[in-house]
Structures are given as structure tokens and as C-alpha cells.
Motif scaffolding. Structure first.
Motif, PDB file in Angstrom:
ATOM      1  N   GLY A 174      38.398 -36.968   8.002  1.00  0.00           N
ATOM      2  CA  GLY A 174      37.799 -37.707   7.917  1.00  0.00           C
ATOM      3  C   GLY A 174      37.534 -39.377   9.047  1.00  0.00           C
ATOM      4  N   VAL A 175      39.157 -38.577   9.508  1.00  0.00           N
ATOM      5  CA  VAL A 175      39.092 -39.848  10.734  1.00  0.00           C
ATOM      6  C   VAL A 175      39.127 -38.787  12.714  1.00  0.00           C
ATOM      7  N   SER A 176      39.548 -37.960  12.297  1.00  0.00           N
ATOM      8  CA  SER A 176      39.613 -36.908  14.169  1.00  0.00           C
ATOM      9  C   SER A 176      39.135 -35.932  13.614  1.00  0.00           C
ATOM     10  N   THR A 177      38.864 -35.199  12.142  1.00  0.00           N
ATOM     11  CA  THR A 177      38.094 -34.234  12.626  1.00  0.00           C
ATOM     12  C   THR A 177      37.436 -34.212  11.152  1.00  0.00           C
ATOM     13  N   HIS A 178      37.124 -32.805  11.153  1.00  0.00           N
ATOM     14  CA  HIS A 178      35.989 -32.365  10.281  1.00  0.00           C
ATOM     15  C   HIS A 178      36.024 -31.544   9.401  1.00  0.00           C
ATOM     16  N   TYR A 179      37.589 -30.773   9.854  1.00  0.00           N
ATOM     17  CA  TYR A 179      38.394 -29.914   9.233  1.00  0.00           C
ATOM     18  C   TYR A 179      39.147 -29.891   8.342  1.00  0.00           C
ATOM     19  N   ARG A 180      39.425 -29.385   6.952  1.00  0.00           N
ATOM     20  CA  ARG A 180      40.494 -29.904   6.237  1.00  0.00           C
ATOM     21  C   ARG A 180      40.594 -28.299   5.434  1.00  0.00           C
ATOM     22  N   SER A 181      41.757 -28.441   4.722  1.00  0.00           N
ATOM     23  CA  SER A 181      42.118 -26.855   4.131  1.00  0.00           C
ATOM     24  C   SER A 181      42.344 -27.581   2.513  1.00  0.00           C
ATOM     25  N   ALA A 182      41.042 -26.958   1.880  1.00  0.00           N
ATOM     26  CA  ALA A 182      41.238 -26.989   0.711  1.00  0.00           C
ATOM     27  C   ALA A 182      40.533 -26.091  -0.299  1.00  0.00           C
ATOM     28  N   ILE A 183      41.108 -26.217  -1.806  1.00  0.00           N
ATOM     29  CA  ILE A 183      40.225 -25.419  -2.935  1.00  0.00           C
ATOM     30  C   ILE A 183      39.431 -25.950  -3.891  1.00  0.00           C
ATOM     31  N   PHE A 184      38.684 -25.692  -4.246  1.00  0.00           N
ATOM     32  CA  PHE A 184      38.044 -26.545  -4.882  1.00  0.00           C
ATOM     33  C   PHE A 184      37.792 -26.232  -5.697  1.00  0.00           C
ATOM     34  N   TYR A 185      37.474 -26.443  -7.145  1.00  0.00           N
ATOM     35  CA  TYR A 185      37.528 -25.748  -8.775  1.00  0.00           C
ATOM     36  C   TYR A 185      36.398 -26.652  -8.889  1.00  0.00           C
ATOM     37  N   ALA A 186      36.086 -25.808 -10.725  1.00  0.00           N
ATOM     38  CA  ALA A 186      34.693 -26.306 -11.364  1.00  0.00           C
ATOM     39  C   ALA A 186      35.015 -26.747 -12.350  1.00  0.00           C
ATOM     40  N   THR A 187      35.981 -26.334 -12.948  1.00  0.00           N
ATOM     41  CA  THR A 187      36.461 -25.605 -14.496  1.00  0.00           C
ATOM     42  C   THR A 187      38.397 -26.621 -14.036  1.00  0.00           C
ATOM     43  N   GLU A 188      38.471 -26.869 -15.542  1.00  0.00           N
ATOM     44  CA  GLU A 188      39.995 -27.312 -15.315  1.00  0.00           C
ATOM     45  C   GLU A 188      41.379 -25.881 -15.213  1.00  0.00           C
ATOM     46  N   GLU A 189      40.157 -25.226 -15.582  1.00  0.00           N
ATOM     47  CA  GLU A 189      40.926 -23.435 -15.139  1.00  0.00           C
ATOM     48  C   GLU A 189      41.438 -22.622 -14.321  1.00  0.00           C
ATOM     49  N   GLN A 190      40.619 -22.915 -13.090  1.00  0.00           N
ATOM     50  CA  GLN A 190      40.419 -22.907 -12.138  1.00  0.00           C
ATOM     51  C   GLN A 190      41.304 -23.648 -11.447  1.00  0.00           C
ATOM     52  N   ARG A 191      41.225 -24.449 -12.122  1.00  0.00           N
ATOM     53  CA  ARG A 191      42.144 -26.120 -11.284  1.00  0.00           C
ATOM     54  C   ARG A 191      43.312 -25.605 -11.262  1.00  0.00           C
ATOM     55  N   LYS A 192      44.137 -25.159 -12.445  1.00  0.00           N
ATOM     56  CA  LYS A 192      45.428 -24.539 -13.142  1.00  0.00           C
ATOM     57  C   LYS A 192      45.693 -23.482 -11.845  1.00  0.00           C
ATOM     58  N   GLN A 193      45.292 -22.506 -11.570  1.00  0.00           N
ATOM     59  CA  GLN A 193      45.219 -21.678 -11.507  1.00  0.00           C
ATOM     60  C   GLN A 193      45.516 -21.950  -9.926  1.00  0.00           C
ATOM     61  N   ALA A 194      44.896 -22.765  -9.048  1.00  0.00           N
ATOM     62  CA  ALA A 194      44.856 -22.546  -7.881  1.00  0.00           C
ATOM     63  C   ALA A 194      45.640 -23.830  -7.395  1.00  0.00           C
ATOM     64  N   GLN A 195      46.576 -24.752  -8.579  1.00  0.00           N
ATOM     65  CA  GLN A 195      47.477 -25.258  -8.416  1.00  0.00           C
ATOM     66  C   GLN A 195      49.093 -24.573  -8.858  1.00  0.00           C
ATOM     67  N   GLU A 196      48.256 -23.594  -9.123  1.00  0.00           N
ATOM     68  CA  GLU A 196      49.444 -22.336  -9.227  1.00  0.00           C
ATOM     69  C   GLU A 196      49.965 -21.574  -7.715  1.00  0.00           C
ATOM     70  N   SER A 197      48.564 -20.954  -7.751  1.00  0.00           N
ATOM     71  CA  SER A 197      48.952 -20.488  -6.345  1.00  0.00           C
ATOM     72  C   SER A 197      49.808 -20.889  -4.885  1.00  0.00           C
ATOM     73  N   LYS A 198      49.199 -22.100  -4.911  1.00  0.00           N
ATOM     74  CA  LYS A 198      49.546 -22.797  -4.085  1.00  0.00           C
ATOM     75  C   LYS A 198      51.211 -22.998  -3.931  1.00  0.00           C
ATOM     76  N   ILE A 199      51.742 -23.647  -5.107  1.00  0.00           N
ATOM     77  CA  ILE A 199      53.118 -23.517  -5.282  1.00  0.00           C
ATOM     78  C   ILE A 199      53.432 -22.117  -4.791  1.00  0.00           C
ATOM     79  N   ARG A 200      53.075 -21.018  -5.709  1.00  0.00           N
ATOM     80  CA  ARG A 200      53.828 -19.970  -4.871  1.00  0.00           C
ATOM     81  C   ARG A 200      53.904 -19.515  -3.493  1.00  0.00           C
ATOM     82  N   ARG A 201      52.631 -19.602  -2.886  1.00  0.00           N
ATOM     83  CA  ARG A 201      52.978 -20.147  -1.800  1.00  0.00           C
ATOM     84  C   ARG A 201      53.746 -20.839  -0.945  1.00  0.00           C
ATOM     85  N   GLN A 202      53.171 -22.495  -1.458  1.00  0.00           N
ATOM     86  CA  GLN A 202      54.841 -23.107  -1.054  1.00  0.00           C
ATOM     87  C   GLN A 202      55.968 -22.813  -0.907  1.00  0.00           C
TER      88      GLN A 202
END
Length: 313
Positions: A174-202
Motif C-alpha cells: 500500500g506504500v511502495s508495493t501492491h504485493y503482499r503475503s496473505a491467507i484470506f478466510y471466509a469462515t471462523e474454521e478457515q481462520r483457525k486452520q490458517a493461523q495454526e498452519s502459520k504457527i507450524r511454519r514459523q
């Protein structure tokens, strides 16, 4: 010369006989009019054809040479084989959407992919507007998958392999680039699984992951222009043309196009092996099979030690 209708007082014939004669004259006139119209229509078509040949001879010649392409049943409605209750949606962003789409297109269980824009405030932005950073959108990819073959969790885990989620440049979105790293979720279950996956990767990395996990109504995902769909497939003109895909909808709705796009983004022998496996397990149009066989043969004639992909074959 104008036709004259016969009157009863001129002949002395009965009413029924006169009706028959007059009716015949009327029908004859109608037939002559229809024939005249038909000849006129043919003349117009001939003139149009002659004009096209005179002014666009090369294009017309190429058009006549094109073979009638076969489209397998799976390409007419690619998701009909999967009941709606088993179709899942996911959306991801990470650097250019060309590479992300190709990465997910090669995943078993993914039905189709599409590049597009999401996360912004405008509706249906153009690529130019997104590049200029005036809409708040980022390049992203929508994935339609068969929940019986692959899970949302597995897709999230695959996502980390498609780009560098620790790249600090994404923090300047939004400042110097239009690229970003993001996981988009539509449900609470997807949000939870995305967060857990991020933790595992971290836990496997020494650098901090800068990926955002963002809520999204999938109806706010806007397809990118046609030239940005199935980028690697479109670079192989012969193979892309054999699938007879023209519109953005056709590119985004084709399972075959998604898989081939993913294969073409791979390198060397890995790509050849995947292409051969795909050909043996999928019903493809005859023209597409011939092009694929040609790609494999051409690759075999190249120097095997050199790293390259199959796009230019």
C-alpha cells in the motif's frame, strides 16, 4: 409486368375455379419473391467473403487451416463431476499471482484456479489500477478444491512453499508495493486452520513470517484480465491453442488448463514426468495429446543437464 387478377364477370367461370386460379398466381408471386431474396442474400455473402479474402487473406487462410478441436466432456463443465457439497474455496496472495496460481494448479485435488484481486475498496479493478496502488487490492489466487481429496489445512501448508513469507517488502504493502503475503478466510474454521498452519511454519524458520490472515467474502474476489490467467500455459501458444480456450471464464473454469499451467511452470525432467503422468490419467483432446507428445519429444532432444521449463518447446 404487374399481374392482373381475373374477375368473375370476365370469364363466366364459377367462384371456386376463380379462387383456385387467383390463389395459384398469388403463390407463384410469393415463390418468385422468396427466390429473389435468396439470390440477393447469396450475392451479399459472396461480396462479404470476397472483401474478407482481398483484405485479410492471411487471416482467412490461417482460419481455414485450423483443425476442428475436440473438447473433452470434462472441459465443458469441469466441476460437474464434483458434487457442490464437496467443493471448497480458498484464496491466497504472495508476490505475483502467476506463480501462486501455477503452484496450486499442480496440486492433486484442486479443481480449478483463477488469478484476481481482493482486499481492496473498489469493485472490479483493472490490473493497472492495482499496480498503481490506488484501490487497496493485491494480486491473489482463488482455489476451488475437492474437499474429499484435499483439505483447507493442506492448502495452507502448501501456500508457504509458493513464495518467501518472510520477505519484509510485503510490510510496505500500500506504500511502495501492491504485493503482499496473505491467507484470506471466509469462515471462523478457515481462520483457525490458517493461523495454526502459520504457527507450524514459523516454528521451522528463523525469520518472522509477515503473512497476514484476512477475512474475505469470496464474492469480493475479482477475476484478473484474460492475459493474466494461466500465464505459463498461455506462453506455450500451441498447447494453449489446442484447448480452444478464449474467454476469461473458459480459462478459469478449465481443470485441464489449471493442471497444465502448473506442469509448465516446473523445470526439466520433473515437468516431463508430470506431463506424462497427466496424459496417461486424463482424457485430453486429440490435438492436445499430439502437442504434449511433441513437447516431450523436443525436450528429450535437448541437453538434459540444462535447467529449463517446457514453455518454449
Amino acid at each position: 409486368m404487374a399481374k392482373k387478377w381475373i374477375r368473375a364477370e370476365e370469364t363466366g367461370l364459377g367462384a371456386e375455379e376463380l379462387d383456385s386460379i387467383n390463389s395459384g398466381k398469388k403463390h407463384g408471386k410469393e415463390r418468385r419473391i422468396k427466390e429473389s431474396n435468396r439470390v440477393h442474400k447469396q450475392s451479399v455473402q459472396f461480396l462479404i467473403c470476397s472483401y474478407s479474402l482481398d483484405h485479410s487473406h492471411n487471416n482467412m487462410y490461417q482460419l481455414l487451416l485450423q483443425p476442428k478441436l475436440e473438447i473433452p466432456p470434462s472441459e465443458t463443465k469441469s466441476t460437474l463431476a464434483v458434487p457442490l457439497e464437496f467443493l471448497g474455496e480458498a484464496a491466497f496472495a504472495g508476490a505475483s499471482f502467476w506463480g501462486i496460481e501455477a503452484a496450486f494448479g499442480g496440486v492433486e485435488g484442486v479443481v480449478k484456479t483463477a488469478t484476481g484481486y481482493c482486499g481492496g475498496t473498489f469493485r472490479k479493478p483493472s490490473h493497472r489500477e492495482v499496480l498503481e496502488g490506488i484501490t487497496g487490492h493485491t494480486e491473489s489466487v482463488k482455489v476451488i478444491y475437492d474437499t474429499r481429496k484435499i483439505t483447507y489445512r493442506s492448502l495452507c501448508d502448501k501456500f508457504w512453499e509458493t513464495h518467501d513469507p518472510t520477505n519484509k517488502e510485503y510490510l510496505s504493502f500500500g506504500v511502495s508495493t501492491h504485493y503482499r503475503s496473505a491467507i484470506f478466510y471466509a469462515t471462523e474454521e478457515q481462520r483457525k486452520q490458517a493461523q495454526e498452519s502459520k504457527i507450524r511454519r514459523q516454528m521451522k524458520l528463523n525469520k518472522r513470517i509477515v503473512t497476514k490472515i484476512i477475512a474475505l467474502d469470496y464474492s469480493d474476489f475479482f477475476h484478473a484480465e484474460n492475459q493474466h490467467q494461466k500465464y505459463y500455459l498461455q506462453r506455450n501458444h500451441w498447447l494453449c491453442g489446442s484447448l480452444n480456450l478464449r474467454s476469461t471464464e473458459q480459462f478459469t473454469d478449465s481443470t485441464t488448463a489449471s493442471r497444465l499451467n502448473g506442469i509448465l511452470a516446473l523445470d526439466g525432467k520433473v515437468a516431463v514426468d508430470e506431463l506424462e503422468r497427466f496424459m496417461s490419467s486424463t482424457e485430453l483432446p486429440k490435438q492436445t495429446m499430439l502437442v504434449c507428445e511433441g513437447i516431450i519429444q523436443d525436450f528429450g532432444g535437448k541437453e538434459s543437464g540444462r535447467k529449463h521449463n517446457l514453455i518454449t518447446f
